[in-house]
Design a protein around this motif. Structure first.
Motif, PDB file in Angstrom:
ATOM      1  N   GLY A   1       0.788  -1.220   0.000  1.00 14.19           N
ATOM      2  CA  GLY A   1       0.000   0.000   0.000  1.00 14.19           C
ATOM      3  C   GLY A   1       0.821   1.270   0.000  1.00 14.19           C
ATOM      4  O   GLY A   1       0.273   2.376   0.024  1.00 14.19           O
ATOM      5  N   ARG A   2       2.151   1.117  -0.040  1.00 16.38           N
ATOM      6  CA  ARG A   2       3.000   2.307  -0.029  1.00 16.38           C
ATOM      7  C   ARG A   2       3.878   2.311  -1.268  1.00 16.38           C
ATOM      8  O   ARG A   2       3.840   1.386  -2.070  1.00 16.38           O
ATOM      9  N   ARG A   3       4.733   3.370  -1.385  1.00 19.22           N
ATOM     10  CA  ARG A   3       5.532   3.530  -2.596  1.00 19.22           C
ATOM     11  C   ARG A   3       6.776   2.646  -2.602  1.00 19.22           C
ATOM     12  O   ARG A   3       7.386   2.422  -1.562  1.00 19.22           O
ATOM     13  N   LEU A   4       7.166   2.210  -3.793  1.00 17.22           N
ATOM     14  CA  LEU A   4       8.463   1.561  -4.011  1.00 17.22           C
ATOM     15  C   LEU A   4       9.530   2.648  -3.961  1.00 17.22           C
ATOM     16  O   LEU A   4       9.419   3.665  -4.657  1.00 17.22           O
ATOM     17  N   ARG A   5      10.560   2.450  -3.149  1.00 19.90           N
ATOM     18  CA  ARG A   5      11.561   3.517  -3.007  1.00 19.90           C
ATOM     19  C   ARG A   5      12.981   2.926  -2.973  1.00 19.90           C
ATOM     20  O   ARG A   5      13.173   1.758  -2.636  1.00 19.90           O
ATOM     21  N   LEU A   6      13.933   3.780  -3.332  1.00 19.17           N
ATOM     22  CA  LEU A   6      15.344   3.363  -3.344  1.00 19.17           C
ATOM     23  C   LEU A   6      16.170   4.459  -2.672  1.00 19.17           C
ATOM     24  O   LEU A   6      16.078   5.634  -3.050  1.00 19.17           O
ATOM     25  N   PHE A   7      16.979   4.086  -1.689  1.00 14.97           N
ATOM     26  CA  PHE A   7      17.785   5.043  -0.940  1.00 14.97           C
ATOM     27  C   PHE A   7      19.265   4.671  -0.995  1.00 14.97           C
ATOM     28  O   PHE A   7      19.616   3.483  -1.094  1.00 14.97           O
ATOM     29  N   GLN A   8      20.108   5.682  -0.904  1.00 14.78           N
ATOM     30  CA  GLN A   8      21.525   5.455  -0.630  1.00 14.78           C
ATOM     31  C   GLN A   8      21.821   6.047   0.736  1.00 14.78           C
ATOM     32  O   GLN A   8      21.497   7.220   1.003  1.00 14.78           O
ATOM     33  N   ILE A   9      22.445   5.235   1.604  1.00 16.87           N
ATOM     34  CA  ILE A   9      22.715   5.675   2.975  1.00 16.87           C
ATOM     35  C   ILE A   9      24.230   5.787   3.167  1.00 16.87           C
ATOM     36  O   ILE A   9      24.977   4.880   2.809  1.00 16.87           O
ATOM     37  N   TYR A  10      24.652   6.916   3.713  1.00 16.04           N
ATOM     38  CA  TYR A  10      26.076   7.204   3.878  1.00 16.04           C
ATOM     39  C   TYR A  10      26.581   6.779   5.254  1.00 16.04           C
ATOM     40  O   TYR A  10      25.788   6.445   6.141  1.00 16.04           O
ATOM     41  N   SER A  11      27.905   6.871   5.417  1.00 13.51           N
ATOM     42  CA  SER A  11      28.515   6.424   6.669  1.00 13.51           C
ATOM     43  C   SER A  11      28.174   7.358   7.838  1.00 13.51           C
ATOM     44  O   SER A  11      28.385   6.996   8.994  1.00 13.51           O
ATOM     45  N   ALA A  12      27.661   8.540   7.538  1.00 11.81           N
ATOM     46  CA  ALA A  12      27.216   9.427   8.628  1.00 11.81           C
ATOM     47  C   ALA A  12      25.778   9.107   9.040  1.00 11.81           C
ATOM     48  O   ALA A  12      25.234   9.736   9.953  1.00 11.81           O
ATOM     49  N   GLY A  13      25.148   8.167   8.338  1.00 14.79           N
ATOM     50  CA  GLY A  13      23.787   7.778   8.684  1.00 14.79           C
ATOM     51  C   GLY A  13      22.724   8.596   7.956  1.00 14.79           C
ATOM     52  O   GLY A  13      21.535   8.341   8.103  1.00 14.79           O
ATOM     53  N   ASN A  14      23.159   9.592   7.203  1.00 19.53           N
ATOM     54  CA  ASN A  14      22.208  10.374   6.385  1.00 19.53           C
ATOM     55  C   ASN A  14      21.962   9.650   5.063  1.00 19.53           C
ATOM     56  O   ASN A  14      22.687   8.716   4.712  1.00 19.53           O
ATOM     57  N   PHE A  15      20.951  10.085   4.325  1.00 20.95           N
ATOM     58  CA  PHE A  15      20.622   9.335   3.108  1.00 20.95           C
ATOM     59  C   PHE A  15      19.936  10.202   2.067  1.00 20.95           C
ATOM     60  O   PHE A  15      19.432  11.287   2.367  1.00 20.95           O
ATOM     61  N   ILE A  16      19.953   9.706   0.837  1.00 20.34           N
ATOM     62  CA  ILE A  16      19.272  10.368  -0.280  1.00 20.34           C
ATOM     63  C   ILE A  16      18.401   9.339  -0.986  1.00 20.34           C
ATOM     64  O   ILE A  16      18.610   8.135  -0.844  1.00 20.34           O
ATOM     65  N   GLU A  17      17.432   9.851  -1.761  1.00 18.56           N
ATOM     66  CA  GLU A  17      16.502   8.961  -2.447  1.00 18.56           C
ATOM     67  C   GLU A  17      16.630   9.111  -3.958  1.00 18.56           C
ATOM     68  O   GLU A  17      16.823  10.221  -4.464  1.00 18.56           O
ATOM     69  N   ALA A  18      16.537   8.006  -4.669  1.00 17.19           N
ATOM     70  CA  ALA A  18      16.572   8.037  -6.135  1.00 17.19           C
ATOM     71  C   ALA A  18      15.300   8.664  -6.675  1.00 17.19           C
ATOM     72  O   ALA A  18      14.260   8.668  -6.009  1.00 17.19           O
ATOM     73  N   SER A  19      15.414   9.204  -7.890  1.00 21.00           N
ATOM     74  CA  SER A  19      14.267   9.876  -8.507  1.00 21.00           C
ATOM     75  C   SER A  19      14.213   9.491  -9.976  1.00 21.00           C
ATOM     76  O   SER A  19      15.100   8.807 -10.479  1.00 21.00           O
ATOM     77  N   ALA A  20      13.194   9.967 -10.670  1.00 19.85           N
ATOM     78  CA  ALA A  20      13.070   9.662 -12.104  1.00 19.85           C
ATOM     79  C   ALA A  20      14.285  10.188 -12.870  1.00 19.85           C
ATOM     80  O   ALA A  20      14.735   9.567 -13.832  1.00 19.85           O
ATOM     81  N   GLU A  21      14.844  11.319 -12.431  1.00 17.65           N
ATOM     82  CA  GLU A  21      15.992  11.904 -13.145  1.00 17.65           C
ATOM     83  C   GLU A  21      17.278  11.158 -12.837  1.00 17.65           C
ATOM     84  O   GLU A  21      18.196  11.111 -13.646  1.00 17.65           O
ATOM     85  N   THR A  22      17.401  10.624 -11.649  1.00 17.60           N
ATOM     86  CA  THR A  22      18.606   9.899 -11.237  1.00 17.60           C
ATOM     87  C   THR A  22      18.149   8.549 -10.705  1.00 17.60           C
ATOM     88  O   THR A  22      17.962   8.363  -9.506  1.00 17.60           O
TER      89      THR A  22
END
Lengths: 243, 243
Positions: free
Chosen positions: A122-143
């Protein structure tokens, strides 16, 4: 070293990682760098790890055994993909707090990078990259892709081929060709290769394979890609400079 | 960043470098990274530089203006290619002694790497890679190329194509395709591209070109290579895993 790549496509996710680790040239071994938390139809999370193996394994264990006051928060019960990425980040920070100073004392850096992909019902399919500091970014249609570890050799083919509308089978082929370029140019990345495919809205792993040097499909695309590159190289005209 | 590649072949040498430098994203400029010392028929030396631009330029100036007690030793009068590589190493060490501590105080590393190829009349054609410590290695039949700077994106095609018996025109094409992969994946490497070809035993530069985005041959191979890769990708079969 490691090579891992995750692709977010209209049809779903493709995740691929090698399995070679080395602590110096005389300690080379095979370790799984792809980890799956799955309750088919309900949730499916795939995590790729790169970096210090002791750190990676500790993080994966924490995510399975539990974080939080009662050690009850795991990737098996986290309520969303965003919370999953945050939980991975918290696990990284917990291991950092435990290990980083000791590692530094002995001349090693705390290093880890991760790719987390998946979906909860019931939720979105998502892809993340998580760094060694514990922060993260999410993939998008452009990337639509993330890489971890020894990323550069395998990047050109991704840059040229992958788009959101790439099919899952094509994306798997592209991930394996990207892996092949890395395997050929860096001996610290090695077979077997793990690959997982998740179809959008299925919340389960549709395909999971471990491909070694005896795998017929992998050998075939490696040979065809190599021959194809040489053949394109031959068809591109030489310069007409007088040499 | 920089990308430079030098190839030692049975027929001669091919050297190729980009020309983009940047000190932060708001100071991007074009600088020549290919330097030639030539007395046609007598001697021909080509030097590619990567690393800190101030260090590179100082080294090149020293090699032109002279080292040694009377400042008389230059690449224009050095008696052999081995002595040329040593002279480059000495120039690197002289600049290190002058600059490294000051750079470190201000948080910059002393960084330089160089490729030196050429021949003196009656002597062997040789190709060296010189490190920031001033030491160096020589290319051989088994390892016929060196790269400096942003080396990884462009390495797979070299690994697949280049052998000692590769012709000079083919090697030039391969160097440009290797450059193209780097240009596409790393914005800190940029046009124009400098390329030089030295035929064995001629002791002069047979071809020297600066190729920019308007160069018809460069545009043509970039387009054909890109289309060719996509076409090979399409001809490689997708996996038959049920997805």
């Amino acid at each position: 070293m490691t090579y891992g790549v995750g692709l977010l496509l209209e049809d779903g996710l493709v995740l691929c990682s090698d399995s070679r680790t080395h602590a110096g040239v005389d300690h080379v071994a095979i370790f799984n760098k792809m980890h799956v938390w799955e309750n088919p139809g309900e949730r499916c999370l795939v995590l790729l790890t790169a970096g210090n193996l002791a750190v990676s394994q500790s993080v994966v264990n924490l995510l399975t055994e539990g974080l939080g006051k009662d050690r009850t928060e795991t990737l098996a019960n986290v309520p969303s993909m965003f919370e999953a990425a945050r939980l991975v980040g918290r696990a990284v920070r917990e291991i950092y707090d435990l290990d980083a100073a000791r590692l530094k004392e002995q001349g090693s850096e705390f290093s880890i990078s991760l790719i987390l992909g998946g979906q909860l019902k019931g939720r979105r399919l998502r892809l993340f990259q998580i760094y060694s500091a514990g922060n993260f970014i999410e993939a998008s249609a452009e990337t639509p892709y993330f890489q971890i570890g020894e990323t550069k050799y395998g990047k050109p083919i991704l840059d040229r081929v992958v788009m959101g509308k790439t099919t899952l089978n094509e994306a798997a082929k592209c991930a394996l060709i990207s892996m092949d370029s890395t395997l050929r140019s860096n001996v610290s990345v090695g077979l077997p290769v793990d690959i997982a495919i998740v179809r959008r809205d299925e919340c389960r792993v549709a395909v999971r394979r471990r491909l070694d040097e005896k795998d017929i499909y992998l050998s075939d695309i490696r040979r065809r890609w190599s021959e194809g590159l040489r053949s394109v190289f031959q068809t591109v005209p030489d310069p007409d400079w007088k040499v």
